[in-house]
Design a protein around this motif. Sequence first.
Motif, PDB file in Angstrom:
ATOM      1  N   LEU A 164       0.824  -1.207   0.000  1.00 21.67           N
ATOM      2  CA  LEU A 164       0.000   0.000   0.000  1.00 21.67           C
ATOM      3  C   LEU A 164       0.857   1.256   0.000  1.00 21.67           C
ATOM      4  O   LEU A 164       0.471   2.271  -0.558  1.00 21.67           O
ATOM      5  CB  LEU A 164      -0.938  -0.012   1.215  1.00 21.67           C
ATOM      6  N   MET A 165       2.044   1.181   0.621  1.00 21.44           N
ATOM      7  CA  MET A 165       2.933   2.337   0.598  1.00 21.44           C
ATOM      8  C   MET A 165       3.385   2.621  -0.823  1.00 21.44           C
ATOM      9  O   MET A 165       3.738   3.748  -1.160  1.00 21.44           O
ATOM     10  CB  MET A 165       4.154   2.108   1.486  1.00 21.44           C
ATOM     11  N   GLY A 166       3.386   1.569  -1.634  1.00 18.20           N
ATOM     12  CA  GLY A 166       3.782   1.721  -3.030  1.00 18.20           C
ATOM     13  C   GLY A 166       2.838   2.656  -3.780  1.00 18.20           C
ATOM     14  O   GLY A 166       3.256   3.376  -4.684  1.00 18.20           O
ATOM     15  N   ILE A 167       1.560   2.650  -3.380  1.00 19.57           N
ATOM     16  CA  ILE A 167       0.587   3.539  -4.050  1.00 19.57           C
ATOM     17  C   ILE A 167       0.984   4.982  -3.822  1.00 19.57           C
ATOM     18  O   ILE A 167       1.048   5.778  -4.755  1.00 19.57           O
ATOM     19  CB  ILE A 167      -0.830   3.367  -3.468  1.00 19.57           C
ATOM     20  N   ALA A 168       1.255   5.286  -2.541  1.00 21.03           N
ATOM     21  CA  ALA A 168       1.624   6.655  -2.197  1.00 21.03           C
ATOM     22  C   ALA A 168       2.827   7.092  -3.037  1.00 21.03           C
ATOM     23  O   ALA A 168       2.847   8.181  -3.602  1.00 21.03           O
ATOM     24  CB  ALA A 168       1.940   6.740  -0.709  1.00 21.03           C
TER      25      ALA A 168
END
Lengths: 292, 316, 382
Positions: free
Chosen positions: B300-304
């Motif tokens: 999910l941090m990858g989305i940011a």
Amino acid sequence: MGNVLQLLLAGLATGAIYALAAAGFALLWQTARTINFAQGEFVMLPAFFVLAGTEWLGLPLGLAILLALVLALLVLGLLFKRAIVDPLLPQGVLPVVIATIAVGILLKESVKEFYSAEAQPFPSLVAGGTLHLAGAVLSLQDIAVLLVAGLAILAMQLFLTRTRLGRMMQATAQNPEVALVLGIPTRRMVLYTFLLNAALVTLASILISPVYLAKFDNGETLGLIAFIAAIVGGFNQIRGAIAGGFLVGVVDNFGAAYLSSDYRTGILLLLLIAVILLRPHGLWGRAEERTV
Amino acid sequence: MSAGRLAGPAIGLAVTILLLLLPLTLRGYGIYLMSLWAVLTIAAMGLNLTLGYAGQVSLAQGAFVGIGAYAAALLTTAGWPLALGMAVGVGLGLIVGWLLGYPALRVQHHYLAFVTLGANTLLFLVFRNEDWLTGGVYGIPGIPRPRIFGLATDDPLVFYYFCLAMLLLVTLALGLLLRSPWGRAFEALRENPVRAESLGIDTRRYTLLAFAIGSAVGSLAGTVYAPLVQYIDPYPFALGMSLNLLLMVVVGGSGRFFGPWLGAAIAVLLPEWLRFSEGLYLVFYALLVILVLVFLPGGLMGIAERLRLGRRPVAG
Amino acid sequence: MRRRELLSAIALLALAAPSLQAAETVRIADVIELSGNGATVGNMWKNAVEMAVEEINAAGGILGRSIEITHFDTQSNPGVSRAAVQKALDLDPYVVLGPIYSSSTKVNMQLTRQAGVPQIVGSEASVITEMGNPFIFRTSLSQAASMPKLANYIRDGIGAKSVAVLWVNNDFGRGGRDAFVAEMEKRGIKVVADISSEVGQSDFAADVVKIKQAAPDAAFVYLHEEESARFLREARKQGLDVPLIGETTLLNQKVIELAGEAANGVRGHVGLSADAPLPSIAAFRDKFVARYDTTPDHNAIKGYLAVYTVKEITERIGGFDRKAFADALHCTTITLEQEPGILIETSWDDKGDVDRVSFLAEVVDGKQKIVDTLPPLGVTCN
């Protein structure tokens, strides 16, 4: 003496189930570089397909087993490959490992929620009754398990080594690049491997559930022991994994009886760690040329 | 000065204020969940170092939390201060973690997953069977909360701030470590071990270090976990916790520094959000993990990150 | 003028409404195993609690207040159970019911104690009432209370001089095993085999072989439901001809259903049973079956009588005072005449332990048959 034989036979009967699960595990690794952490849950699930058939749809047992096989081929074979392995394998071995851990949780929790949290009695294909042999007792059930599992393993070996399709699958497993050059439809061969694994776990499920009951969390122990069997035997060779299954079944019983029941699982784990460190390709496996 | 450059510190400030002030509005249960989140985040950050940065898979992190928890529980119930429990717990974590690193020198990836999985179950069996030391299945009750600079932390809110302070300290320490030459060596190890070796990095030493430090951070989490729950037995430290920590790291974003913060928050809060579904939340969680793996390899941090990268050309 | 009066009356009503509402209900929190491995036992308890609450509310509640019950799921996990009790306490309940798993109770009972809220549990581990907690109460016999009764039966009923013990290696099994072995020593009966097994174990061949090798006069089997069934099947297969003795679980209907014919002949002690030869329990059983279409087990009886215990004790103290409630539930007895909902006359001692009659049972033709009723041990109170 009777006791030793008893433990040996019981170990072999349980080992036969481990061997089936371990063989499927090894097949997936060889052809598709897939480590399936959900293999235990794969063995747990088809029994519930059968129960859903007999209990919910009112099917006769034979038809329910057929339905279970079809569902297993679709869900544990085709869907598993298409939805999980195909998109993740290009990222490497590890994402697939993690995804199959999640698949294991998914299968286990789904069975618990949608079928039952309780252990279920499972219909037996064999009549009750026992056979006495030099002081040891074997149930007809055990003999059937040994016989059917043994025949299945034999049939699989013959299929893989003697038929054209089987050889193409083997070739794909051993060297996909060369196989492709030789004109083997490797993609289809990989799919067949997933289907074969689904068939193997269905067989294991139907054999083991009458003896040990069907329960949503059966896969936890079964899966762990099947991994240990596959690695100890050598899971880049089908026969290594199969031998590992029988060995682990026997060691488990003798260990619990004569070494320690507190550390029953620990004995197998120590065996596992020792084999990985001293002989990573397993007792009967061949050394891998590929970097692992 | 682009907006993108300020986004990071702004989010950091907002999160810090939230973590400091939100508990004041919560009752006992909410404060307990936030404390648990802080503890699990510490453990997951340790695993993120081993897995995300150095690329060594470990399925034994839960057992290391157990080592720390037992060290803290045994020493504090015997009247010693928690600080000693922490020192011993972290020390044991370092030693056992270092030893567990040795198999990683011989085998990789899935083999390593199996070895560490085996090690976790073996450690669980030791916690359970060696009852002369660990209290066995009966566990250890009455673990006291520590006094920090003379201040009692029996109040849940005070103890939460202690957990949060530990989390911030660990975050700071790991941040400094990763900026040091060691951190760069870890990443080189993950990206290409052969190349790392040719660059003169002692891969052997850094592999062992990655295991030892990651595991010790897990044990540190355990030393906070014990006074949080005040009663421990072997069951929380079985394979289940290790798998959960692994999934937290992956969902948050393996190798993303703040990934475990997000991953642990989801693991702790998901059962709350999905209360309506009763037992189904684990089904949803498993599906979420699979979806993240398939569609968001960076977690999910990858989305940011992707959003920021996508915006940069426009903003710049 | 009139309008203002009307407005102020409305305002008054609005102000009074919350307190009126509060005066009409009493909140009870039920913290129980609704998912995870304990889901089966937890749902039995929960369903019976629901049934008791509806009955009481339909009959006018407790001291005129109707019960507002909220269920919290422990997921059968001690850590989660602690969080669940924390959450339950945030609602400021009058009494907390549950959980059943001893490992969970041990973790969360400190919280109710700190909050001064009485907690009535379904757990049986001895240690729970040994920590001097004045707010903890049982609904069934503890392991320490059951084992002497069982030990007497093994000595006098079976006439055994030596026994084997097979137990599941968790706090339930270990607690039962420790209490059992202590009682055997007191009676001079030798424990010739002491065998631990794992939760979820499927292959019991080695365990049966070990019992055979030890050749005891009787074997005491203390496992969970499905492991019991797997063991019984393996024992029947290997032709183990030793009397198999159990405590409540081994004679459970679920075990009989799973083990089939292999369960026949199993004997032992049963603390609570839906098959107990008492009209009150038979009537409860019929009501439960009519409502839920399944036979209640001992956990359902525990949950049901827990709610009626709250009712009876509250009516005795004449108010909703938690401390007075805890005091009144020590060293006391509730008889069927006083409160029919208790189902079976029950006494509590000064530690919160329960005492009551219990039963000897045998599995005959796939049914649990009560063969004898054992008297209470006798409550000790200072």
